[in-house]
Design a protein around this motif. Structure first.
Motif, PDB file in Angstrom:
ATOM      1  N   HIS A   8      49.897  13.790  50.884  1.00 21.41           N
ATOM      2  CA  HIS A   8      48.440  13.507  51.584  1.00 21.41           C
ATOM      3  C   HIS A   8      48.020  12.138  51.456  1.00 21.41           C
ATOM      4  CE1 HIS A   8      44.697  15.497  51.868  1.00 21.41           C
ATOM      5  NE2 HIS A   8      44.261  14.566  51.457  1.00 21.41           N
ATOM      6  N   ILE A   9      48.288  11.395  50.796  1.00 21.06           N
ATOM      7  CA  ILE A   9      48.031   9.836  51.135  1.00 21.06           C
ATOM      8  C   ILE A   9      48.395   9.439  52.429  1.00 21.06           C
ATOM      9  CG2 ILE A   9      48.430   7.489  50.361  1.00 21.06           C
ATOM     10  CD1 ILE A   9      47.685   8.417  47.391  1.00 21.06           C
ATOM     11  N   GLU A  10      50.072   9.756  52.635  1.00 19.53           N
ATOM     12  CA  GLU A  10      50.502   9.277  53.827  1.00 19.53           C
ATOM     13  C   GLU A  10      50.195   9.949  55.103  1.00 19.53           C
ATOM     14  OE1 GLU A  10      54.732   7.378  51.655  1.00 19.53           O
ATOM     15  OE2 GLU A  10      54.705   9.370  52.825  1.00 19.53           O
ATOM     16  N   GLN A  11      49.895  11.225  54.944  1.00 23.27           N
ATOM     17  CA  GLN A  11      49.168  11.887  56.115  1.00 23.27           C
ATOM     18  C   GLN A  11      47.889  11.490  56.596  1.00 23.27           C
ATOM     19  OE1 GLN A  11      49.957  16.281  55.854  1.00 23.27           O
ATOM     20  NE2 GLN A  11      48.955  16.570  57.869  1.00 23.27           N
ATOM     21  N   TYR A  12      46.904  11.154  55.388  1.00 25.08           N
ATOM     22  CA  TYR A  12      45.703  10.785  55.953  1.00 25.08           C
ATOM     23  C   TYR A  12      45.434   9.470  55.526  1.00 25.08           C
ATOM     24  CZ  TYR A  12      45.619  16.038  56.175  1.00 25.08           C
ATOM     25  OH  TYR A  12      45.870  17.339  56.538  1.00 25.08           O
ATOM     26  N   ALA A  13      46.248   8.648  55.615  1.00 19.60           N
ATOM     27  CA  ALA A  13      45.815   7.136  55.240  1.00 19.60           C
ATOM     28  C   ALA A  13      44.867   6.614  56.295  1.00 19.60           C
ATOM     29  CB  ALA A  13      47.030   6.220  55.229  1.00 19.60           C
ATOM     30  N   ASP A  14      44.748   7.076  57.510  1.00 20.10           N
ATOM     31  CA  ASP A  14      43.841   6.481  58.642  1.00 20.10           C
ATOM     32  C   ASP A  14      42.366   7.196  58.246  1.00 20.10           C
ATOM     33  OD1 ASP A  14      44.691   9.280  59.108  1.00 20.10           O
ATOM     34  OD2 ASP A  14      44.492   8.596  61.298  1.00 20.10           O
ATOM     35  N   GLN A  15      42.297   8.011  57.347  1.00 18.08           N
ATOM     36  CA  GLN A  15      41.005   8.532  57.361  1.00 18.08           C
ATOM     37  C   GLN A  15      40.321   8.076  55.714  1.00 18.08           C
ATOM     38  OE1 GLN A  15      40.846  12.866  57.557  1.00 18.08           O
ATOM     39  NE2 GLN A  15      42.574  12.487  59.206  1.00 18.08           N
ATOM     40  N   ARG A  18      48.522   1.736  53.739  1.00 17.13           N
ATOM     41  CA  ARG A  18      47.723   1.126  54.824  1.00 17.13           C
ATOM     42  C   ARG A  18      48.325  -0.317  55.395  1.00 17.13           C
ATOM     43  NH1 ARG A  18      41.777   3.174  52.582  1.00 17.13           N
ATOM     44  NH2 ARG A  18      41.920   5.283  53.605  1.00 17.13           N
ATOM     45  N   LEU A  19      48.717  -1.110  54.367  1.00 18.30           N
ATOM     46  CA  LEU A  19      49.258  -2.386  54.695  1.00 18.30           C
ATOM     47  C   LEU A  19      50.597  -2.222  55.523  1.00 18.30           C
ATOM     48  CD1 LEU A  19      48.553  -5.409  54.252  1.00 18.30           C
ATOM     49  CD2 LEU A  19      50.410  -5.195  52.270  1.00 18.30           C
ATOM     50  N   GLU A  20      51.287  -1.263  55.118  1.00 17.92           N
ATOM     51  CA  GLU A  20      52.646  -0.921  55.839  1.00 17.92           C
ATOM     52  C   GLU A  20      52.309  -0.524  57.172  1.00 17.92           C
ATOM     53  OE1 GLU A  20      54.871   2.316  54.197  1.00 17.92           O
ATOM     54  OE2 GLU A  20      56.431   1.913  55.662  1.00 17.92           O
ATOM     55  N   ARG A  21      51.151   0.265  57.271  1.00  8.94           N
ATOM     56  CA  ARG A  21      50.756   0.734  58.695  1.00  8.94           C
ATOM     57  C   ARG A  21      50.544  -0.439  59.473  1.00  8.94           C
ATOM     58  NH1 ARG A  21      49.930   6.346  57.879  1.00  8.94           N
ATOM     59  NH2 ARG A  21      51.509   6.816  56.498  1.00  8.94           N
ATOM     60  N   PHE A  23      41.058  -2.813  55.940  1.00 10.25           N
ATOM     61  CA  PHE A  23      40.937  -4.038  55.381  1.00 10.25           C
ATOM     62  C   PHE A  23      39.724  -4.999  56.169  1.00 10.25           C
ATOM     63  CE2 PHE A  23      44.807  -3.599  53.114  1.00 10.25           C
ATOM     64  CZ  PHE A  23      45.327  -2.763  53.681  1.00 10.25           C
ATOM     65  N   VAL A  24      38.564  -4.984  55.546  1.00  8.26           N
ATOM     66  CA  VAL A  24      37.490  -5.770  56.011  1.00  8.26           C
ATOM     67  C   VAL A  24      37.371  -7.256  55.387  1.00  8.26           C
ATOM     68  CG1 VAL A  24      36.320  -3.497  56.230  1.00  8.26           C
ATOM     69  CG2 VAL A  24      36.036  -4.800  54.107  1.00  8.26           C
ATOM     70  N   HIS A  25      37.982  -7.547  54.295  1.00  8.53           N
ATOM     71  CA  HIS A  25      38.093  -8.909  53.794  1.00  8.53           C
ATOM     72  C   HIS A  25      39.441  -9.413  54.316  1.00  8.53           C
ATOM     73  CE1 HIS A  25      38.069 -12.437  51.331  1.00  8.53           C
ATOM     74  NE2 HIS A  25      36.938 -12.064  50.766  1.00  8.53           N
ATOM     75  N   LEU A  26      39.313 -10.137  55.418  1.00 10.45           N
ATOM     76  CA  LEU A  26      40.652 -10.776  56.167  1.00 10.45           C
ATOM     77  C   LEU A  26      41.114 -11.704  55.246  1.00 10.45           C
ATOM     78  CD1 LEU A  26      39.293 -10.709  59.839  1.00 10.45           C
ATOM     79  CD2 LEU A  26      40.363  -8.887  58.612  1.00 10.45           C
ATOM     80  N   GLY A  27      40.569 -12.435  54.532  1.00  9.13           N
ATOM     81  CA  GLY A  27      41.255 -13.450  53.786  1.00  9.13           C
ATOM     82  C   GLY A  27      42.060 -13.008  52.500  1.00  9.13           C
TER      83      GLY A  27
END
Length: 343
Positions: free
Chosen positions: A246-253, A291-294, A319-323
């Protein structure tokens, strides 16, 4: 032989490490390159004796290429078949997987034909497949004894053989499909060029076990939904697999721990405990890693000059905190995200 349509006379090349004779199945390793359709079909019937060609082309001048490696009762092949054919399949205790590199390839499991195109993966389920269809295709194909898949499902997931069923022909997620492809890249580089690969019993067993485990992680089956619990109150690995899928399928949500827990059939607390027990992490950290892998995959695939920026990709994946993102990325991949984008 003499080439029939401008193909050089050396186009037919047959290497067979098994017993002599065109009707014998290939041994531990074999290769055929030919523009003779009868020789090509003879090789296919020897390599896959449970298939019977029902209808097929006899076009001359097109080149058939095949490499085939056998380790134990499992096999791995890369086949370029520039013709069309329908193959009846006898009932058999074999799990197959095909990765389509070009053209079309399909199966009929009793509910009509299902075709796959270039870039697709498809399962050939045991005991249900009635026909396999070739449409000017190139595929990387694996066949595994059902007994080995049963063994891996029982050893690693606690599922009795009688309870193992495959429930779909397509991968459960893009990440699962990529895991299968990566495994195939490795094995085709090692097994197909090496005539000694299938000679070592330990190598055979390890390769077969690896393929069975990856097949169970790639295609929907009852190890993901029906493995028994271990001990009072314990959570089965099957529930963790459901959560991972489920995480891998919907990681963009937008995903919460509760969302993942519901998909896994658990409470949020039980999900947290299961992830710590089996993965030594939390669902939230696992989602962040996916998400980091994507992000990493997108940066690697970016075309030079396309105007893509690290910030745009990172924000798209949450990832909103770019640092902090850059620090995590460097820790995971040993380089900065901007270096990955440039290279």
């Amino acid at each position: 032989m003499t080439g029939r349509t401008g193909v050089e006379s050396s186009v037919t090349k047959r290497v067979d490490c098994g017993e002599e004779g065109p009707a014998d199945p290939p041994g531990s390793w074999s290769r055929l390159v030919t523009d003779d359709p009868d020789e090509a079909h003879g090789w296919l019937l020897a390599a896959y004796p449970d298939h019977r060609l029902r209808t097929f082309d006899r076009r001359r001048g097109v080149v058939f290429r095949a490499d085939h490696a056998r380790f134990g009762s499992a096999s791995l092949a890369r086949v370029r078949y520039p013709m069309n054919a329908d193959n009846d399949v006898f009932t058999r205790d074999v799990v197959g997987v095909a990765e389509v590199l070009s053209g079309g390839w399909g199966v009929d499991v009793g509910a009509g034909e299902v075709m796959a195109g270039a870039g697709d993966l498809m399962l050939v389920p045991p005991r249900r497949t009635r026909a396999i269809l070739h449409r000017d295709m190139e595929v990387v194909a694996v066949e595994l004894p059902l007994a080995d898949v049963w063994r891996v499902a029982q050893e690693r997931c606690g599922l009795a053989p009688v309870d193992l069923r495959f429930q779909g022909l397509l991968p459960v997620s893009p990440s699962a499909a990529q895991l299968w492809r990566n495994t195939m890249r490795y094995l085709t580089r090692v097994a197909l060029p090496d005539t000694a690969f299938g000679a070592n019993a330990l190598v055979q067993a390890e390769a077969t076990g690896l393929l069975a485990a990856v097949a169970l992680a790639t295609f929907p089956n009852t190890t993901m939904t029906g493995a028994p619990t271990r001990g009072a109150g314990a959570v089965a690995p099957a529930a963790v697999r459901r959560a991972i899928a489920h995480i891998e399928q919907y990681a963009d949500q937008a995903l919460t721990v509760t969302d993942v827990a519901v998909a896994a059939g658990l409470g949020a607390r039980a999900l947290q405990q299961a992830f710590r027990k089996y993965l030594d992490t939390t669902p939230t950290r696992y989602l962040r890693r996916v998400r980091l892998e994507r992000v990493h995959n997108e940066l690697q695939a970016a075309e030079p000059g396309a105007g893509l920026t690290v910030a745009a990709v990172a924000v798209r994946w949450g990832f909103v905190h770019l640092g902090r993102f850059a620090t995590e990325y460097r820790r995971a991949y040993g380089r900065s995200p901007s270096q990955t984008l440039r290279n």
